[in-house]
Design a protein around this motif. Structure first.
Motif, PDB file in Angstrom:
ATOM      1  N   GLN A 220       0.859  -1.181   0.000  1.00 31.36           N
ATOM      2  CA  GLN A 220       0.000   0.000   0.000  1.00 31.36           C
ATOM      3  C   GLN A 220       0.893   1.229   0.000  1.00 31.36           C
ATOM      4  O   GLN A 220       1.870   1.305   0.751  1.00 31.36           O
ATOM      5  N   GLU A 221       0.537   2.185  -0.834  1.00 30.49           N
ATOM      6  CA  GLU A 221       1.279   3.440  -0.890  1.00 30.49           C
ATOM      7  C   GLU A 221       1.012   4.216   0.397  1.00 30.49           C
ATOM      8  O   GLU A 221      -0.139   4.440   0.762  1.00 30.49           O
ATOM      9  N   LEU A 222       2.091   4.596   1.094  1.00 31.45           N
ATOM     10  CA  LEU A 222       1.952   5.337   2.349  1.00 31.45           C
ATOM     11  C   LEU A 222       2.068   6.834   2.128  1.00 31.45           C
ATOM     12  O   LEU A 222       1.229   7.605   2.601  1.00 31.45           O
ATOM     13  N   VAL A 223       3.119   7.247   1.457  1.00 29.62           N
ATOM     14  CA  VAL A 223       3.319   8.668   1.173  1.00 29.62           C
ATOM     15  C   VAL A 223       3.819   8.835  -0.251  1.00 29.62           C
ATOM     16  O   VAL A 223       4.440   7.931  -0.823  1.00 29.62           O
ATOM     17  N   TYR A 224       3.525   9.987  -0.808  1.00 33.63           N
ATOM     18  CA  TYR A 224       4.032  10.355  -2.126  1.00 33.63           C
ATOM     19  C   TYR A 224       4.724  11.705  -1.974  1.00 33.63           C
ATOM     20  O   TYR A 224       4.110  12.678  -1.532  1.00 33.63           O
ATOM     21  N   SER A 225       5.999  11.746  -2.311  1.00 32.56           N
ATOM     22  CA  SER A 225       6.786  12.978  -2.207  1.00 32.56           C
ATOM     23  C   SER A 225       7.034  13.526  -3.599  1.00 32.56           C
ATOM     24  O   SER A 225       7.400  12.768  -4.509  1.00 32.56           O
ATOM     25  N   SER A 226       6.850  14.821  -3.749  1.00 29.87           N
ATOM     26  CA  SER A 226       7.133  15.435  -5.042  1.00 29.87           C
ATOM     27  C   SER A 226       7.994  16.676  -4.849  1.00 29.87           C
ATOM     28  O   SER A 226       7.806  17.441  -3.908  1.00 29.87           O
ATOM     29  N   LEU A 227       8.952  16.822  -5.733  1.00 31.71           N
ATOM     30  CA  LEU A 227       9.852  17.969  -5.758  1.00 31.71           C
ATOM     31  C   LEU A 227       9.776  18.578  -7.148  1.00 31.71           C
ATOM     32  O   LEU A 227       9.768  17.849  -8.137  1.00 31.71           O
ATOM     33  N   SER A 228       9.723  19.891  -7.220  1.00 29.70           N
ATOM     34  CA  SER A 228       9.733  20.547  -8.526  1.00 29.70           C
ATOM     35  C   SER A 228      10.773  21.662  -8.520  1.00 29.70           C
ATOM     36  O   SER A 228      11.183  22.134  -7.466  1.00 29.70           O
TER      37      SER A 228
END
Length: 164
Positions: free
Chosen positions: A11-19
């Protein structure tokens, strides 16, 4: 850039995104330098029924909401410059780290799942002297021994000098 953290269920727990990520490095015989800038960073909670779907986000307003229309400052900015030629010593001529204010909302359910995931990670070759600690405990035990006698003092620690 986006990275998802998935547990063993899966199960996906967290999604981190950087731009707007910028990284530069220069090395010469006289010095080494590096610069990192992250325009925007966000970590989303992906656990079902989460009351706070955004775990971490900068507090700075988006560009449209700013009165002057200017882009918000980078979420993270780091610069370092090291002078070479100092035998046995780490000489940092310049060190700067700037982080914009961040809003953090961590729920108990997500924290428990993250701790459970961390407990199941491989030990990465770490083990304490008596063999009792494993994983992260062993890594911390090696870095921070309980008493000074347990440390390996055969090499003196690197000295760090920072000049403004």
């Amino acid at each position: 850039v986006g990275v998802a953290l998935v547990d063993e269920e899966p199960q996906e727990l967290v999604y981190s995104s950087l731009s707007a990520v910028e990284l530069s490095a220069v090395a010469t015989d006289a010095e080494q330098s590096a610069h990192l800038s992250i325009g925007h960073a966000q970590v989303d909670c992906c656990v079902e029924a989460s009351k706070h779907p955004v775990l971490l986000v900068p507090v700075a307003p988006p560009t449209e909401a700013r009165a002057d229309g200017a882009a918000p400052p980078p979420t993270l900015q780091a610069k370092v410059r090291r002078r070479m030629g100092w035998e046995g010593m780490l000489f940092l001529d310049y060190l700067s780290v700037g982080v914009q204010p961040l809003a953090i909302a961590l729920e108990q359910n997500l924290a428990a799942r993250l701790f459970r995931l961390a407990a199941h990670l491989p030990a990465a070759g770490a083990a304490s002297l008596d063999g009792s600690a494993t994983g992260a405990e062993a890594s911390l035990a090696e870095l921070f021994p309980a008493d000074a006698a347990a440390r390996d003092d055969s090499e003196p620690p690197a000295e760090i000098f920072v000049r403004e």
